[in-house]
Design a protein around this motif. Structure first.
Motif, PDB file in Angstrom:
ATOM      1  N   VAL A 156      61.481  33.777 -84.657  1.00  0.00           N
ATOM      2  CA  VAL A 156      62.439  34.112 -85.855  1.00  0.00           C
ATOM      3  C   VAL A 156      63.256  35.177 -85.533  1.00  0.00           C
ATOM      4  CG1 VAL A 156      62.610  34.751 -88.330  1.00  0.00           C
ATOM      5  CG2 VAL A 156      60.538  33.123 -87.416  1.00  0.00           C
ATOM      6  N   ASP A 157      64.774  35.054 -86.004  1.00  0.00           N
ATOM      7  CA  ASP A 157      65.806  36.006 -85.993  1.00  0.00           C
ATOM      8  C   ASP A 157      65.605  36.969 -87.200  1.00  0.00           C
ATOM      9  OD1 ASP A 157      68.046  37.522 -86.098  1.00  0.00           O
ATOM     10  OD2 ASP A 157      69.406  35.922 -85.528  1.00  0.00           O
ATOM     11  N   MET A 158      65.288  38.155 -86.711  1.00  0.00           N
ATOM     12  CA  MET A 158      64.692  39.290 -87.785  1.00  0.00           C
ATOM     13  C   MET A 158      66.002  39.711 -88.510  1.00  0.00           C
ATOM     14  SD  MET A 158      61.488  39.664 -88.067  1.00  0.00           S
ATOM     15  CE  MET A 158      61.103  41.192 -88.582  1.00  0.00           C
ATOM     16  N   SER A 159      67.343  39.220 -88.212  1.00  0.00           N
ATOM     17  CA  SER A 159      68.452  39.695 -88.930  1.00  0.00           C
ATOM     18  C   SER A 159      68.989  38.795 -90.166  1.00  0.00           C
ATOM     19  CB  SER A 159      69.844  39.716 -87.982  1.00  0.00           C
ATOM     20  OG  SER A 159      70.045  38.527 -87.791  1.00  0.00           O
ATOM     21  N   ASP A 160      68.320  37.540 -89.877  1.00  0.00           N
ATOM     22  CA  ASP A 160      68.674  36.667 -91.085  1.00  0.00           C
ATOM     23  C   ASP A 160      67.663  35.429 -91.433  1.00  0.00           C
ATOM     24  OD1 ASP A 160      68.983  34.909 -88.799  1.00  0.00           O
ATOM     25  OD2 ASP A 160      71.246  34.680 -89.068  1.00  0.00           O
ATOM     26  N   GLY A 161      66.507  35.517 -90.525  1.00  0.00           N
ATOM     27  CA  GLY A 161      65.366  34.661 -90.704  1.00  0.00           C
ATOM     28  C   GLY A 161      65.609  33.256 -89.978  1.00  0.00           C
ATOM     29  N   GLY A 162      66.496  33.181 -89.209  1.00  0.00           N
ATOM     30  CA  GLY A 162      66.915  31.945 -88.591  1.00  0.00           C
ATOM     31  C   GLY A 162      65.746  31.614 -87.423  1.00  0.00           C
ATOM     32  N   ILE A 163      65.690  30.272 -87.296  1.00  0.00           N
ATOM     33  CA  ILE A 163      64.551  29.950 -86.297  1.00  0.00           C
ATOM     34  C   ILE A 163      65.329  29.593 -85.061  1.00  0.00           C
ATOM     35  CG2 ILE A 163      62.692  28.175 -85.764  1.00  0.00           C
ATOM     36  CD1 ILE A 163      62.226  29.642 -88.164  1.00  0.00           C
ATOM     37  N   ILE A 164      65.244  30.563 -83.993  1.00  0.00           N
ATOM     38  CA  ILE A 164      65.838  30.456 -82.656  1.00  0.00           C
ATOM     39  C   ILE A 164      65.167  29.934 -81.489  1.00  0.00           C
ATOM     40  CG2 ILE A 164      67.399  32.144 -83.389  1.00  0.00           C
ATOM     41  CD1 ILE A 164      65.933  34.452 -81.929  1.00  0.00           C
ATOM     42  N   GLY A 165      63.648  29.749 -81.755  1.00  0.00           N
ATOM     43  CA  GLY A 165      62.831  29.424 -80.688  1.00  0.00           C
ATOM     44  C   GLY A 165      61.683  28.815 -81.083  1.00  0.00           C
ATOM     45  N   TYR A 166      61.308  27.591 -80.527  1.00  0.00           N
ATOM     46  CA  TYR A 166      60.115  26.799 -81.005  1.00  0.00           C
ATOM     47  C   TYR A 166      59.500  25.986 -79.846  1.00  0.00           C
ATOM     48  CZ  TYR A 166      57.753  22.842 -82.969  1.00  0.00           C
ATOM     49  OH  TYR A 166      56.803  21.756 -83.362  1.00  0.00           O
ATOM     50  N   ASP A 167      58.079  26.207 -79.442  1.00  0.00           N
ATOM     51  CA  ASP A 167      57.408  25.830 -78.431  1.00  0.00           C
ATOM     52  C   ASP A 167      56.212  25.164 -78.941  1.00  0.00           C
ATOM     53  OD1 ASP A 167      56.158  24.983 -76.034  1.00  0.00           O
ATOM     54  OD2 ASP A 167      56.642  26.757 -75.203  1.00  0.00           O
ATOM     55  N   ALA A 168      55.853  23.609 -78.917  1.00  0.00           N
ATOM     56  CA  ALA A 168      54.913  22.791 -79.456  1.00  0.00           C
ATOM     57  C   ALA A 168      54.145  22.305 -78.193  1.00  0.00           C
ATOM     58  CB  ALA A 168      55.093  21.792 -80.480  1.00  0.00           C
ATOM     59  N   ARG A 169      54.395  22.650 -77.105  1.00  0.00           N
ATOM     60  CA  ARG A 169      53.841  21.748 -75.817  1.00  0.00           C
ATOM     61  C   ARG A 169      52.416  21.984 -75.744  1.00  0.00           C
ATOM     62  NH1 ARG A 169      58.217  23.772 -71.344  1.00  0.00           N
ATOM     63  NH2 ARG A 169      58.080  25.445 -72.784  1.00  0.00           N
ATOM     64  N   GLY A 170      51.874  23.151 -76.190  1.00  0.00           N
ATOM     65  CA  GLY A 170      50.292  23.517 -76.288  1.00  0.00           C
ATOM     66  C   GLY A 170      49.873  22.395 -77.319  1.00  0.00           C
TER      67      GLY A 170
END
Length: 444
Positions: free
Chosen positions: A342-356
């Motif tokens: 999560v981008d701490m400046s605006d709450g935007g989602i900038i990364g995601y990893d669901a491979r596990g």
């Protein structure tokens, strides 16, 4: 209509002033671009030199492992190797891994320390290394020697300014090291890399583990996958003009832009979002950690992942990385993990990893023979004050999973400790200590 000389003079003066201002601005922009270019060059050059030194250390330590004759010496060397490999992987992340094609190098660094540790633990149990295991150590040493030579050659070329390609080149902004034949040759040499099967987290039987979740899902075409990518990231099709495919145990479509700013992988089976990354510089922290977790939870809900519970998180460079685990029937599954950034400046989602999660998720049952919490609690150290408990599945180093009771305990100094007792054998499987500060909640 005539134009007065005074008006013409004013017009000319104004034009000259505008041109002058534009020239100054252009000079400022050029200066900033030059500063950024120099900063990038220094960053890459420094990373390659540090990586070369780590490769040297890995190489010499692996050679010592081949000559070590006692479990104690193997233990010392494997600890050193784990440290060198960890440092090398951290340094490697400072380079454009995808653009340079360093996936095999990253796998090698992941496996080398883990394999050595597994061999050390085997010797500590009184067992002997097999001929094949010694051959694998020798092969790892050979690859480390080749890596060291390759990196030092690249380091020399980068220092001479021959291979660094910077953002304003024909690559349309790609921040990458130049077309290095040394790196390509080294990566191609992994064709004969040994398959390492051992009791550790980077064993090939784990890295190549197939997803039971994907097996039952229908295949999607590229257009459907791209629409899923666009909807998930909230972008336009023109923002991700490029497409490639990823093979292996999780075949996927990979969509990305021209300059490495956005990439996203969608599984061919089921069209699930495997991972994505939006590269951006985050310059401030304007939301709280709890708010960041809330944004991440809402994002998972949009993907239909409602049975997820946040476990641990860390804030680094104004980005909050949160681990989520799946919860079913009041059992938390630490094997089914999703990471959200999560981008701490605006709450935007900038990364995601669901491979596990995709690899491990399936229906599970407690099964028979589960001991009572009271029986499990007897195995906990008397110096710990016991708190709440719950059932969970935890991963083992060898890629299996174990049903345990997780006990939240507290030491006499106030340290929070998690103790995991096997829910069927009462064996003490794992102990984790919780570290809490302004940067997050982590376990060690």
């Amino acid at each position: 209509m005539t134009v007065s000389k005074r008006f013409a003079a004013r017009a000319i003066a104004l034009t000259v002033a505008v041109v002058a201002v534009l020239g100054v601005k252009a000079g400022i922009y050029h200066s900033k671009a030059k500063d950024y270019e120099e900063s990038l060059k220094y960053s890459y050059t420094s990373a390659i030199e540090d990586l070369s030194q780590s490769a040297d250390s890995i190489n010499s330590t692996l050679e010592k492992e081949l000559y070590a004759g006692t479990p104690l010496m193997h233990s010392k060397l494997s600890a050193q190797l784990m440290n060198y490999a960890s440092n090398a992987k951290a340094t490697l992340t400072q380079l454009p891994i995808e653009s340079m094609g360093l996936s095999n190098t990253y796998k090698f660094l992941s496996q080398v320390g883990s394999f050595s540790q597994a061999m050390s633990e085997k010797l500590a149990r009184g067992e002997k290394l097999t001929d094949d295991e010694y051959k694998n150590l020798k092969a790892l040493h050979d690859y480390s020697q080749s890596l060291s030579d390759t990196l030092w050659e690249l380091n020399d070329r980068v220092n001479s300014g021959q291979t660094l390609i910077l953002p304003d080149d024909e690559k349309k902004g790609a921040e990458l090291i130049g077309d290095s034949s040394e790196i390509k040759d080294y990566e191609n040499s992994f064709e004969n890399y040994p398959k390492l099967i051992y009791d550790g987290p980077f064993s090939d039987n784990i890295l190549e583990k197939e997803s039971s979740l994907l097996k039952s899902l229908p295949e999607v075409d590229e257009d459907t996958a791209k629409q899923k990518c666009i909807m998930t990231l909230g972008i336009n099709a023109k923002d991700i003009p490029n497409t490639s495919t990823e093979s292996g145990k999780m075949p996927s479509y990979r969509f990305y832009d021209d300059n490495g700013g956005v990439c996203c992988a969608i599984t061919k089976q089921g069209g699930l979002v495997s991972y994505f990354l939006k590269s951006r510089r985050v310059n401030s922290t304007d939301i709280t950690n709890d708010q960041a977790i809330g944004y991440a939870e809402k994002f998972l809900e949009t993907l239909g992942m409602v049975d997820m519970e946040s476990t641990y998180y860390e804030v680094y460079d104004n980005v909050c990385t949160i681990n989520f685990a799946c919860v079913k029937n009041d059992i938390i599954m630490y094997t089914d993990l999703v990471k959200v950034q999560v981008d701490m400046s605006d709450g935007g989602i900038i990364g995601y990893d669901a491979r596990g999660y995709i690899v491990n998720h399936r229906e599970r049952e407690k099964g028979n023979g589960v001991i009572s919490p009271m029986r499990a609690a007897k195995e906990i150290s008397p110096v710990l004050e016991q708190g709440s408990h719950r059932l969970c599945f935890i991963p083992t180093q060898g890629g299996r999973e174990v049903l345990c009771y997780e006990f939240e305990c507290t030491s006499d100094s106030g340290r929070k400790v998690l103790v995991y007792i096997n829910a069927k054998t009462a064996a003490e499987e794992q102990i984790l200590m919780i570290t809490e500060n302004s940067s997050g909640v982590l376990t060690i």
